[in-house]
Design an enzyme around this catalytic site. Structure first.
Site, PDB file in Angstrom:
ATOM      1  CG  ASP A 175      -0.299   0.226   2.528  1.00 54.15           C
ATOM      2  OD1 ASP A 175       0.938   0.061   2.625  1.00 54.15           O
ATOM      3  OD2 ASP A 175      -1.012   0.569   3.506  1.00 54.15           O
ATOM      4  CD  GLU A 205      -5.689   9.986   9.528  1.00 50.57           C
ATOM      5  OE1 GLU A 205      -4.871   9.339   8.860  1.00 50.57           O
ATOM      6  OE2 GLU A 205      -6.911   9.774   9.480  1.00 50.57           O
TER       7      GLU A 205
END
Length: 211
Positions: A85, A146
């Site tokens: 990924d 985040e």
């Protein structure tokens, strides 16, 4: 799967880890996922980018290089295919957005030495998602560190990826606009996406699809 080494990338919140995991499980490939949760600088960076950017990018570069070298190792024609990924160039792309000019000059020297020692993937897939949808995805998964991500930062990262793609002549890059897909929750969307990745034939440079 015809590819021995496949990379699934995308901006923050694009779904790259989910797709890489799904493809690896279905194709019997070995999965390499970026180990970012243990990075001690990540949460600090989102709170104070100017102070922690250089430490973050150096640590990510070292960790990514070590993982790629360990997991891929010598080529094995009869071993499992590999799906990851992330690709090492991610360090360069993010560093150009995060580092000051003098820091970037040093980082580039280190990166050029390390980059020459890692293999190119047979296909590099980039999931393109508009910033508004990225923000929704980020909010939905609820990672506390985040919450400080700004839409401007996501746009800069996106521009960094496309700048990198335009500079590539040997790497086979497939950019897929997945704005209208929900491949995690909709099986037919996943099948459509899987088909264009695994069955398509793509030449070097940037190839673009809208699904």
């Amino acid at each position: 799967m015809d590819y021995r080494y496949l990379v699934i990338e995308g901006n923050i919140g694009a779904g790259k880890t989910s797709l890489a995991t799904m493809l690896a499980e279905e194709t019997g490939s070995r999965l390499i996922l970026e180990e970012f949760n243990d990075n001690p600088f990540l949460a600090k960076f989102y709170e104070d980018p100017g102070r922690y950017a250089f430490q973050l990018e150096l640590s990510f570069l070292a960790e990514r290089y070590q993982q790629i070298k360990t997991e891929l190792g010598p080529p094995d024609l009869f071993g499992q295919p590999v799906i990851s990924d992330y690709f090492l160039a991610k360090s360069f792309i993010f560093s150009k957005q995060n580092l000051k000019d003098d820091e970037m000059k040093l980082f580039e020297k280190l990166f050029s030495i390390i980059q020459a020692q890692v293999p190119l993937p047979d296909l590099y897939v980039y999931l393109h998602v508009p910033v508004e949808k990225l923000l929704n995805n980020i909010e939905h998964r609820g990672r506390s560190y985040e919450k400080h991500i700004r839409p401007e930062y996501l746009k800069e990262v996106q521009e960094g990826y496309f700048g990198f793609f335009k500079s590539q002549r040997e790497l086979k890059i497939l950019v897929i606009d997945t704005t209208h897909l929900d491949f995690v929750n909709n099986y037919s969307d996943y099948q459509q996406l899987k088909k264009v990745i695994l069955d398509g034939k793509y030449g070097p440079g940037m190839n673009m699809l809208i699904l």
